[in-house]
Write a protein that holds these residues in place. Structure first.
Motif, PDB file in Angstrom:
ATOM      1  N   ARG A 255       0.832  -1.210   0.000  1.00  0.00           N
ATOM      2  CA  ARG A 255       0.000   0.000   0.000  1.00  0.00           C
ATOM      3  C   ARG A 255       0.865   1.257   0.000  1.00  0.00           C
ATOM      4  NH1 ARG A 255      -3.537  -2.675   3.242  1.00  0.00           N
ATOM      5  NH2 ARG A 255      -2.485  -2.025   5.146  1.00  0.00           N
ATOM      6  N   LYS A 256       1.876   1.276   0.872  1.00  0.00           N
ATOM      7  CA  LYS A 256       2.757   2.451   0.964  1.00  0.00           C
ATOM      8  C   LYS A 256       3.512   2.693  -0.344  1.00  0.00           C
ATOM      9  CE  LYS A 256       3.628   2.548   5.931  1.00  0.00           C
ATOM     10  NZ  LYS A 256       4.627   2.246   6.986  1.00  0.00           N
TER      11      LYS A 256
ATOM     12  N   GLU B 280       1.014   4.102  -2.893  1.00  0.00           N
ATOM     13  CA  GLU B 280       0.681   5.507  -2.615  1.00  0.00           C
ATOM     14  C   GLU B 280       1.831   6.434  -2.979  1.00  0.00           C
ATOM     15  OE1 GLU B 280      -0.462   5.736   1.496  1.00  0.00           O
ATOM     16  OE2 GLU B 280      -2.261   4.508   1.173  1.00  0.00           O
ATOM     17  N   THR B 281       3.039   6.033  -2.626  1.00  0.00           N
ATOM     18  CA  THR B 281       4.219   6.858  -2.916  1.00  0.00           C
ATOM     19  C   THR B 281       4.401   7.021  -4.420  1.00  0.00           C
ATOM     20  OG1 THR B 281       5.268   6.053  -0.898  1.00  0.00           O
ATOM     21  CG2 THR B 281       6.699   7.083  -2.520  1.00  0.00           C
TER      22      THR B 281
ATOM     23  N   TRP C 263       2.104   6.607  -6.755  1.00  0.00           N
ATOM     24  CA  TRP C 263       0.946   7.342  -7.276  1.00  0.00           C
ATOM     25  C   TRP C 263       1.164   8.845  -7.100  1.00  0.00           C
ATOM     26  CZ3 TRP C 263      -2.978   5.655 -10.188  1.00  0.00           C
ATOM     27  CH2 TRP C 263      -4.113   6.460 -10.326  1.00  0.00           C
ATOM     28  N   LYS C 264       1.635   9.251  -5.921  1.00  0.00           N
ATOM     29  CA  LYS C 264       1.879  10.679  -5.651  1.00  0.00           C
ATOM     30  C   LYS C 264       3.013  11.212  -6.519  1.00  0.00           C
ATOM     31  CE  LYS C 264       0.388  10.646  -0.833  1.00  0.00           C
ATOM     32  NZ  LYS C 264       0.840  10.664   0.571  1.00  0.00           N
TER      33      LYS C 264
ATOM     34  N   THR D  66       2.327   3.018 -12.228  1.00  0.00           N
ATOM     35  CA  THR D  66       2.277   2.525 -10.846  1.00  0.00           C
ATOM     36  C   THR D  66       2.174   1.011 -10.839  1.00  0.00           C
ATOM     37  OG1 THR D  66       1.184   4.578 -10.130  1.00  0.00           O
ATOM     38  CG2 THR D  66       1.041   2.689  -8.642  1.00  0.00           C
TER      39      THR D  66
ATOM     40  N   CYS E 151      -5.638   3.550  -4.393  1.00  0.00           N
ATOM     41  CA  CYS E 151      -5.037   4.876  -4.610  1.00  0.00           C
ATOM     42  C   CYS E 151      -5.962   5.748  -5.462  1.00  0.00           C
ATOM     43  CB  CYS E 151      -3.689   4.754  -5.304  1.00  0.00           C
ATOM     44  SG  CYS E 151      -2.381   4.137  -4.252  1.00  0.00           S
TER      45      CYS E 151
ATOM     46  N   ALA F 237      -9.074   6.705  -3.452  1.00  0.00           N
ATOM     47  CA  ALA F 237      -8.794   7.677  -2.389  1.00  0.00           C
ATOM     48  C   ALA F 237      -8.452   9.036  -2.960  1.00  0.00           C
ATOM     49  CB  ALA F 237      -7.659   7.157  -1.521  1.00  0.00           C
TER      50      ALA F 237
ATOM     51  N   LYS G 124      -5.618  10.064  -4.097  1.00  0.00           N
ATOM     52  CA  LYS G 124      -4.327  10.484  -3.520  1.00  0.00           C
ATOM     53  C   LYS G 124      -3.645  11.459  -4.483  1.00  0.00           C
ATOM     54  CE  LYS G 124      -4.170   7.578   0.023  1.00  0.00           C
ATOM     55  NZ  LYS G 124      -4.429   8.064   1.315  1.00  0.00           N
TER      56      LYS G 124
END
Length: 164
Positions: free
Chosen positions: A115-116, A119-120, A122-123, A137, A158, A161, A163
């Protein structure tokens, strides 16, 4: 041009001392230890004898190696199970020891790490178009060795959310 350096052949006793240090420094796979011994100019008979002695003295332990390899590469390099399995198979570790090593990775930690990473990534791709972002991603997580179904769920989370 340059004269080749003549490799000195070690006696089995000299090789044993060197290989003990080699194995004590860091966990080693049987295969890489065997290659190292052959590199010292030993015969097949001597290599097999020394390997048996190293196993007997607990310098070499395939299950311990597999567990430490899997745990270390998961925690430090954030590798997924598929990449760990592939690398262990490259090192000729038995399937039984690979399965046992993977069981040592806690499922919740595994999913949280995925997950981390998702998210990283994706950002980091914030400026990209939506489909490109999703594709990059997904590709990144698959290359890390995570399972396709889990990657799809993580990327979907992601996306849902939002993100940014």
């Amino acid at each position: 041009m340059f004269p080749r350096k003549q490799q000195t052949r070690l006696t089995p006793e000299q090789a044993l001392q060197k290989i003990r240090h080699y194995c004590a420094y860091q966990e080693r796979a049987h295969q890489e230890t065997k290659e190292k011994l052959y590199g010292m100019g030993l015969s097949k008979k001597d290599v097999e004898t020394l390997l048996a002695q190293l196993i007997e003295e607990d310098y070499l332990n395939e299950s311990r190696f597999a567990t430490q390899f899997a745990g270390g590469h998961f925690r430090l390099k954030k590798w997924g199970r598929q990449k760990i399995v592939y690398e262990l198979k490259q090192k000729r570790v038995s399937d039984y020891n690979i399965k046992a090593a993977l069981k040592e990775i806690p499922e919740e930690d595994y999913r949280q790490t995925l997950r981390k990473l998702a998210e990283t990534r994706w950002k980091a791709l914030r400026g990209e178009q939506y489909l490109v972002r999703q594709s990059k991603t997904t590709t990144y997580l698959l290359a890390k060795g995570y399972e396709s179904a889990l990657v799809q769920k993580a990327v979907a989370a992601c996306r849902a959310a939002g993100k940014e």
